[in-house]
Write an enzyme that holds these catalytic residues in place. Structure first.
Site, mmCIF file in Angstrom:
data_model
loop_
_atom_site.group_PDB
_atom_site.id
_atom_site.type_symbol
_atom_site.label_atom_id
_atom_site.label_comp_id
_atom_site.label_asym_id
_atom_site.label_seq_id
_atom_site.Cartn_x
_atom_site.Cartn_y
_atom_site.Cartn_z
ATOM 1 N N ASN A 8 0.867 -1.179 0.000
ATOM 2 C CA ASN A 8 0.000 0.000 0.000
ATOM 3 C C ASN A 8 0.910 1.238 0.000
ATOM 4 O OD1 ASN A 8 -1.817 2.013 0.469
ATOM 5 N ND2 ASN A 8 -2.842 0.996 2.186
ATOM 6 N N ARG A 90 -2.089 -1.940 -3.927
ATOM 7 C CA ARG A 90 -3.310 -1.154 -3.807
ATOM 8 C C ARG A 90 -3.192 0.065 -4.730
ATOM 9 N NH1 ARG A 90 -4.554 3.569 0.261
ATOM 10 N NH2 ARG A 90 -6.679 3.969 -0.413
ATOM 11 N N HIS A 179 -12.314 3.035 -0.937
ATOM 12 C CA HIS A 179 -12.341 2.033 0.144
ATOM 13 C C HIS A 179 -12.972 0.715 -0.310
ATOM 14 C CE1 HIS A 179 -12.500 5.447 3.383
ATOM 15 N NE2 HIS A 179 -11.253 5.081 3.156
ATOM 16 N N ARG A 240 -11.650 16.063 6.003
ATOM 17 C CA ARG A 240 -12.448 16.366 4.805
ATOM 18 C C ARG A 240 -13.870 16.757 5.188
ATOM 19 N NH1 ARG A 240 -10.900 10.936 2.455
ATOM 20 N NH2 ARG A 240 -8.707 11.208 1.908
ATOM 21 N N GLU A 383 -7.687 -5.209 4.486
ATOM 22 C CA GLU A 383 -7.495 -4.954 3.056
ATOM 23 C C GLU A 383 -6.296 -5.715 2.510
ATOM 24 O OE1 GLU A 383 -8.003 -0.873 4.486
ATOM 25 O OE2 GLU A 383 -8.633 -0.395 2.451
#
Ligand code: ADP
Length: 397
Positions: A8, A90, A179, A240, A383
């Site tokens: 990742n 990823r 995601h 955010r 993940e």
């Protein structure tokens, strides 16, 4: 023994996990932080609680991967690099092209580069890392696992914005979500825990970390998700804003004497959300600590919970029902109070929380009562395992 590494890569970091496959056993994992800055931190955890850490300047991703491969043999984690037969990467933006994980050959790599328009900070770094792997491990299969793939099943009704259709046709202006690997993992796991075929389930998955998104998963397929063209949309997040009225942008730019729209969007990405509301921190743990005495921290938490509840409610309507709601990622897995406040506001839908079962952090389990019509589950996301599994599947095809 055959090993697969799940990678990742961010713009200044590289997280990885090394598995023996198909046994799915983690043999080592690590992170390189502050790549390209002073005092980069290189960490490997392996064996029975062993740790290797070094702090030194690591100028780029290639140097980081060199160090990583050297240390894997140096520390006897692997005997030779030949053991690493697969690498799963990823990748943030896969656009409409990558509907599932894919072997990354030169043509695919070119596409990953081209999709940088949708993820300018991420895709180029990820493409660079794949090139380094091609160079240093020429016999290893490289696989791209895209954050957006899981959401490519969304119907046009849910991915189109209500703007002139030409903007979608000509420029790809639509909702892509993010995601996806996490939503896919927890929805599959939830169906297993429910003891039902995935095809027969309606599940709402809440990935609540620094970045946060909620997905409506109908019959194992994402049919709507809260993030949009980019991860800026949807819920209130660490920094955010989530959803806002676009007309606020010119209004605020005028007030703030900002002339570059990018600067305004940067504020929405980096200075808003929990951080902007509270003025304290983007980290939920800090807000939980501050909320007793700080009314802004308190309202930030309340807004976060409210948006989660609203999205869940709207996805019940989107799917005309729901069998289970899943909480995952840093806040979803650990914030007992948030889960209580969200679910206790959804009792009308048939959710009933078991206070005792909910009083736990990061432990996979049902947290609703046995009688609850809608089940509520806590499922730690994984993940990296999903990435390793996808590599394994493509290796055997
Ligand atoms: P990222 O999106 O960076 O991977 P994580 O999934 O690690 O983020 O989630 C980070 C968030 O999880 C932070 O807001 C952090 O405060 C929150 N978190 C971690 N532990 C707890 C806890 N015990 N209680 C509440 N929030 C927590």
């Amino acid at each position: 023994m055959s090993k697969t590494i799940a990678i990742n890569a961010g713009s200044s970091s590289l997280k990885w996990q090394l598995y023996t496959m198909p046994e799915e056993v983690v043999v080592a994992k690590g992170i390189v932080e502050r790549i390209g800055l002073n005092d980069s931190i290189f960490t490997i955890k392996y064996g029975e609680g062993d740790k290797y850490e070094v702090v030194k300047d690591i100028v780029d991703h290639e140097t980081a991967i060199h160090m990583l491969l050297d240390q894997l043999t140096e520390l006897n984690i692997i005997e030779s690099l030949e053991e690493i037969t697969g690498a799963g990467h990823r990748i943030v933006a896969g656009g409409e092209h990558f509907k599932e994980s894919a072997i990354i050959d030169d043509a695919a790599l070119k596409l990953v580069d081209e999709l940088a328009e949708f993820a300018p900070l991420h895709n180029p770094a990820e493409a660079k890392v794949i090139r380094v792997f091609q160079k240093l491990l020429p016999n290893t299969l490289n696989v791209g696992v895209f954050d957006t793939s899981f959401h490519t099943t969304m119907p046009d009704v849910n991915y189109l914005y209500s703007i002139p259709m030409e903007y979608y046709d000509e420029f790809g202006a639509r909702k892509y979500g993010a995601h996806g690997t996490s939503h896919r993992y927890v929805s599959e796991r939830a169906a297993e825990m429910l003891g039902k075929p995935l095809e027969e389930t309606k599940i709402i998955t809440c990935h609540l970390g620094n970045g946060a998104s909620i997905t409506a998963v109908d019959g194992g397929k994402s049919i709507d998700t809260s993030m949009g063209f980019t991860p800026l949309a949807g819920l209130t997040m660490g920094t955010r804003s989530g959803d806002i009225d676009a007309s606020l942008l010119p209004y605020l730019m005028d007030k703030l004497n900002i002339t570059d729209i990018k600067e305004m969007v940067d504020i929405l990405n980096k200075k808003s959300g929990l951080l902007g509301l509270s003025g304290v921190s983007s980290d939920m743990r800090d807000l939980l600590e501050a909320q007793e005495t700080d009314s802004r921290a308190k309202v930030a938490i309340e807004i976060f919970e409210d948006r989660v509840r609203k999205y869940i409610g709207s996805y019940v309507a989107t799917m005309n029902g729901v069998d289970a709601i899943v909480f995952t990622a840093g806040i979803g897995e650990n914030d007992v109070e948030m889960r209580r406040n969200v679910i206790n506001g959804l009792t009308w839908f048939g959710c009933e929380l078991d206070e005792e079962k909910n009083n736990v952090r990061g432990d996979e389990r049902f947290i609703s009562t046995d009688d609850s019509k809608v089940k509520v589950l806590l499922i730690p996301t994984d993940e990296e395992l999903m990435i390793a599994r996808d590599v394994e599947t493509l290796k055997n095809n």
